[in-house]
Design an enzyme around this catalytic site. Structure first.
Site, mmCIF file in Angstrom:
data_model
loop_
_atom_site.group_PDB
_atom_site.id
_atom_site.type_symbol
_atom_site.label_atom_id
_atom_site.label_comp_id
_atom_site.label_asym_id
_atom_site.label_seq_id
_atom_site.Cartn_x
_atom_site.Cartn_y
_atom_site.Cartn_z
ATOM 1 N N GLU A 34 31.971 7.456 18.771
ATOM 2 C CA GLU A 34 33.347 7.865 19.007
ATOM 3 C C GLU A 34 34.225 6.813 18.342
ATOM 4 O OE1 GLU A 34 34.899 7.578 22.968
ATOM 5 O OE2 GLU A 34 36.640 8.822 22.493
ATOM 6 N N ARG A 258 19.562 1.719 26.823
ATOM 7 C CA ARG A 258 20.471 0.979 25.959
ATOM 8 C C ARG A 258 20.108 -0.502 25.954
ATOM 9 N NH1 ARG A 258 25.610 2.381 28.228
ATOM 10 N NH2 ARG A 258 26.329 1.672 26.199
ATOM 11 N N LYS A 268 32.287 -1.086 25.327
ATOM 12 C CA LYS A 268 33.474 -1.069 24.472
ATOM 13 C C LYS A 268 34.727 -1.378 25.284
ATOM 14 C CE LYS A 268 32.512 2.830 22.027
ATOM 15 N NZ LYS A 268 32.803 3.929 21.088
#
Length: 557
Positions: A34, A258, A268
């Site tokens: 994104e 992850r 983020k």
RNA sequence: UGUCCGAUGGUGUAAUGGUAACACUGCAGAUUUUGGUUCUGCCUUUCUAGGUUCGAAUCCUAGUCGGACAACCA
């Protein structure tokens, strides 16, 4: 000889699919960022996986920006993401955007409405949340759930036409408000946002949610293996529900754990906070775990790919020791980085028996690891030198074999010297060290027969170039800032940056251009920063050398 | 008091019913004109309890612990 690792679970899945002739043996993956922030080391795991897996099976990878939320997304991020992926060494087959599919996605939504599988809901966000229930209690049907297909069609097209305000209406899938999976409780498909989109401009005022965009985008591109992180596992039934009800290409989703790494944060949101609140100097601050930060710090694409390879991939939660990343960059830079001598904390050394005014030029190998030693460079030598303050002791203890009164050491690439005396100022600080040298001990044709244990780096005072050096340490004081009590920012390491404004460098080093990488002998790996100005370079310390002496000293302390 | 996922040395990752291994870290030593590199050796591992089996890290059951899920974010 390193034993080869067995295949990871994703390789096994793909190998089976290929062997079974699924999709004609075709493999197509995608990397779907994104564009609302910079890529970090965690993304590089995903990038290496997606691109690596595809190429391993003769397939390719699409880059697809998941740009369905115009309020947080920006072309600045698109550009940085593309730059970072290319820098890492990967080439995408196609550059796509979820926004490319807005028209198609709209038609998919209309189709579901016609099948009575979607409806327009006038409830407020609060009402919808309240009716959703909790993970342990079922939700309740919306009062608008039974609208007619015709009414839904009309309302949805008017949503698109901009007849309603933000939050006034949403489009929801009609699934099951009592599902044990929260994501199946009539999830939102579209919401109204009168916002400017970085690519579609003001064309749309309704935007699809992640769940209604991602799987269909995969399907439109005929992605065979859609690889994502574990938190999307609960979305998988919904991913498959949309594909199934629409009867479109059956992309499949697979999840992996992850990357987490010690002494840093990897979300983020948190990284954005560090940037916005000026705890760091931007997304590419060398202390940031972003790709751009690591690049500026001096990390190489090779080292990051090696890291991705070494950490492996599995489905269990993990936290990787940042020491492994450091191992990878040392491994790479040891073989490739130009050597140079820079004195970070200089103290004057005078060679008493070296003729006044005399200088000479010595040869130094550029890289002892290289076949041809990386060639040789000129290193000026003279009567007065700078050496590292920590390389001198007024009294030497047992295992210490650097300079101290009466002790001998070699000056790298030069002569053996013996410390004769030293002087101190009023504050007890050593101001000058006086030595004698052994003329017949010159590097390359040493006939002195003397063996010394220690070797020091040095810079000739007459040719020394002052340079700025930035010593970086871990950004956080604790292994896992996110799991500590209170705010993660309370655990920022106040000593994560130490600036040395005038270290003394040999002439060759002072010629460095931004991005040039060096090993400063005995001190670590350094990379010329983008802020370097001609004649006054700035060096970022990428990582120290392994320092068994420092470790020894710490044990003694 | 739900559903789903997971559990192998200090940290990661293998072993796919048949001798638990590889890397990083740590420790000890050798070599070294970088206390770097290189080389050698060592420490340390299957969450618990049952079951299936000639044989279980692997399969089954239960428990324990950890994670995910209640954004008009992705």
């Amino acid at each position: 000889m390193e034993k080869e690792k067995g295949p990871n679970f994703l390789e096994e899945i793909i190998a089976e699919d290929v062997a079974a002739g699924k999709h004609g043996g075709r493999v197509l993956t995608r990397f779907p960022p994104e564009p609302n922030g910079y890529l970090h080391i965690g993304h590089s795991k995903s990038i290496c996986l997606n691109f690596g897996l595809a190429s391993k099976f003769g397939g390719v990878t699409n880059l697809r920006f998941d740009d369905t939320n115009p309020v947080t997304e920006d072309t600045e991020y698109v550009e940085s993401i593309k730059e970072d992926i290319k820098w890492l060494g990967f080439n995408w087959a196609n550059e796509f955007y979820a926004s490319d599919y807005f028209e198609q996605l709209y038609e998919f939504a209309v189709e579901l409405i016609k099948k009575d599988l979607a409806y327009v809901d006038d409830s407020s966000a609060e009402e919808i949340a309240a009716a959703k229930g909790t993970p342990t209690t079922p939700g309740k049907d919306s009062p608008f759930r039974s609208r007619s297909v015709e009414e839904n069609l009309d309302l949805f097209s008017r949503m698109r036409n901009g007849e309603f305000k933000e939050g006034e209406k949403v489009l929801r899938a009609k699934i099951d408000m009592a599902s044990p999976n929260m994501h199946l409780r009539d999830p939102l498909m579209y919401r109204i946002k009168h916002a400017h989109h970085h690519r579609t401009g003001d064309k749309w005022c309704i935007y699809p949610m992640y769940d209604f965009a991602h799987g269909q985008s995969d399907s439109i591109e005929k992605i065979t293996h859609s690889i994502c992180t574990l938190e999307f596992e609960v979305h998988k039934p919904l991913y498959e529900w949309f594909i199934d009800k629409l009867g479109i290409f059956p992309s499949k989703q697979y999840e992996f754990a992850r990357l987490n790494m010690t002494y840093t944060v990897m979300s983020k949101r948190k990284l954005l906070q560090l940037v916005n609140e000026k705890h760091v100097d931007g997304w590419d601050d060398p202390r940031m775990p972003t790709i751009s930060g690591l690049r500026r710090r001096g990390y190489t694409p090779e080292s990051i790919r090696m890291f991705a390879e070494k950490i492996g991939v599995a489905r269990r939660e993990n936290i990787i020791d940042v020491g492994l990343l450091e191992f990878c960059i040392r491994e790479d830079l040891n073989k490739t980085a130009m050597r140079g001598m820079v004195v970070l904390d200089p103290v004057k050394l005078v060679i008493e028996n070296y003729p006044e005014g005399q200088t000479e030029v010595l040869k130094g190998e550029n890289n002892p690891e290289a076949e041809d030693k990386g060639g040789y460079r000129d290193i000026p030598f003279g009567k007065e030198l700078w050496i590292e303050r920590e390389d001198f002791r007024e009294v030497a203890e047992k295992k210490y074999f650097r300079l101290a009164p009466g002790l001998m050491v070699r000056l790298k690439h030069a002569y053996i010297i013996k410390c004769e005396s030293f002087t101190k100022d009023a504050s007890d600080r050593v101001t000058e060290i006086r030595c004698t040298y052994v003329p017949e001990s010159k590097s390359g044709n040493d006939t002195s027969g003397i063996n010394v244990k220690g070797t020091l780096h040095w810079v000739a005072a007459h040719a020394a170039a002052p340079v700025e050096v930035r010593l970086y340490d871990r950004l956080f004081r604790v292994e896992d800032p996110s799991s500590e009590e209170g705010d993660f920012k309370d655990y920022i390491n106040p000593e994560s940056l130490h600036v040395i404004s005038s270290a003394m460098a040999e002439p060759t080093v002072a010629l460095a251009k931004a991005g040039d990488k060096f090993q400063f002998l005995r001190k670590g790996y350094f990379c010329a920063d983008k802020n370097s100005v001609s004649g006054k370079p700035v060096f970022n310390r990428t990582v120290t050398l392994k320092d068994t002496w420092a470790k020894e000293e710490r044990k003694g302390a």
